[in-house]
Design an enzyme around this catalytic site. Structure first.
Site: not given
Ligand code: UFG
Length: 322
Positions: A11, A35, A52, A91, A116, A140, A144, A220, A281-282
């Site tokens: 992506y 992927t 890799i 990986n 990240s 994860y 990084k 975010r 979410r934890a």
């Molecule tokens: N969320 C929901 N419902 C869902 C999915 C996500 O409410 O079904 C919420 C999460 O709880 C979080 C927000 O949406 O509050 C963003 O969640 P993401 O999973 O999209 O992204 P994260 O912020 O958890 O993490 C992402 C990447 C990581 C990276 C990080 C850096 O997945 O790899 O951003 O900020 F490290």
């Protein structure tokens, strides 16, 4: 310049490839297609299917006259990294060391690494700048950070200069629809919301509505992938000038809540989306915002495509087209 983009069929990788090709660079893509998707490949970029973990394949490609490497071939699911850390060790850590060793062997001196915001862990203050302590709270993020810690050693011992880019939340699609691959089994918010909008998924959960934020849902720093791609181009040009290695945040410096994201899509498509509120979410911090001043002052990079409307519209265009 001949740039090797490892993970260039993914992506973010495919958007980086597009930015480099648009700038007139010669690009080779190295991807194991676990992927990555064929639909994300560009005719103008040479494609090498390889892994890799295959040292021989890496050495073969490094010996073909590469000026710089952009490495985005990583496993990126936080949940999976906790369940199967061995996959992430192999990986993300071993694989990256294989790349650096192959670069060292064939004298490839410039490296742009996908890091990240996950290296920071729970924020002690926001916006987070690059001096914020790094205490990853998932494996994860640790992988990084581990690579970030190897990089200065490879610089001093092997002369490999690097720019490590700490992405915040990558979203959006190329506005010209040049990239069409949709992520399979997405874990991240925006593709999940999109799948609810297309009907591919019946409903979704919003994890937590009791955070100390504007509407109780997590905030975010969502950055458009076209802006991420331009930062890779600028990093390569910066390294080509022989300048110092860097670790840089890439974000916009503004927050969008989960609910705001959902409502923005509802507005564009003119219908309500099916969601419920679920427990937190934890490991989710309530608030994660970047300061990207260092990238701005270093090479004039700025997020230009990351307004919420553009994020939603470019993503919806690709989802709707399929
Ligand atoms: N969320 C929901 N419902 C869902 C999915 C996500 O409410 O079904 C919420 C999460 O709880 C979080 C927000 O949406 O509050 C963003 O969640 P993401 O999973 O999209 O992204 P994260 O912020 O958890 O993490 C992402 C990447 C990581 C990276 C990080 C850096 O997945 O790899 O951003 O900020 F490290």
């Amino acid at each position: 310049m001949h740039i090797l983009v490892i993970g260039g069929a993914g992506y973010i990788g495919s958007h980086v490839v597009k930015a480099l090709l648009d700038d007139g660079m010669q690009v080779s893509v190295f991807d194991n297609m676990s992927t990555g998707q064929e639909i994300n490949l560009f005719d103008k970029a040479k494609f090498i299917k390889g892994d890799i973990l295959d040292i021989h394949a890496l050495e073969k490609v490094m010996s073909s006259g590469v000026d710089a490497v952009v490495h985005l071939a990583a496993k990126k699911s936080v949940a999976e990294s906790i369940k199967y850390p061995e996959i992430y060790s192999t990986n993300n850590i071993t694989g990256t060391l294989n790349i650096l060793n192959a670069m060292a062997k064939f004298g490839v001196k410039n490296f742009v690494f996908s890091s990240s915001a996950a290296v920071y862990g729970m924020p002690e203050y926001t916006p987070l700048d690059e001096l914020h302590p790094t205490n990853p709270i998932n494996y994860y993020g640790y992988t990084k950070l581990a690579i970030e810690q190897f990089l200065p050693w490879y610089e001093s011992l092997k002369g490999i200069k690097f720019v490590a880019l700490r992405y915040f939340n990558a979203v959006g699609y190329d506005a010209t629809l040049a990239v069409k691959g949709l992520e399979k089994n997405p874990q991240n918010l925006l593709p999940i919301v999109m799948e609810v909008a297309t009907g591919a998924r019946k409903s979704m959960s919003i994890f937590g509505n009791d955070y100390d934020t504007v509407d109780g849902t997590c905030v975010r720093d969502y950055i458009h992938v076209t802006d991420l791609a331009s930062a890779h181009l600028k990093s390569l040009k910066y390294l080509a000038q022989g300048r110092d290695s860097q670790i840089l945040n890439l974000g916009v410096g503004r927050g969008i809540s989960v609910l705001e994201m959902v409502q923005a899509l509802e507005k564009v498509i003119g219908k309500k989306l099916n969601y419920d509120f679920a427990p937190r979410r934890a490991g989710d911090p309530g608030f994660l915002i970047a300061s990207s001043e260092r990238a701005e002052s270093l090479f004039g990079w700025k997020a230009m495509h990351s307004d919420l409307e553009n994020i939603i519209r470019t993503t919806w265009n690709v989802y709707q087209a399929q």
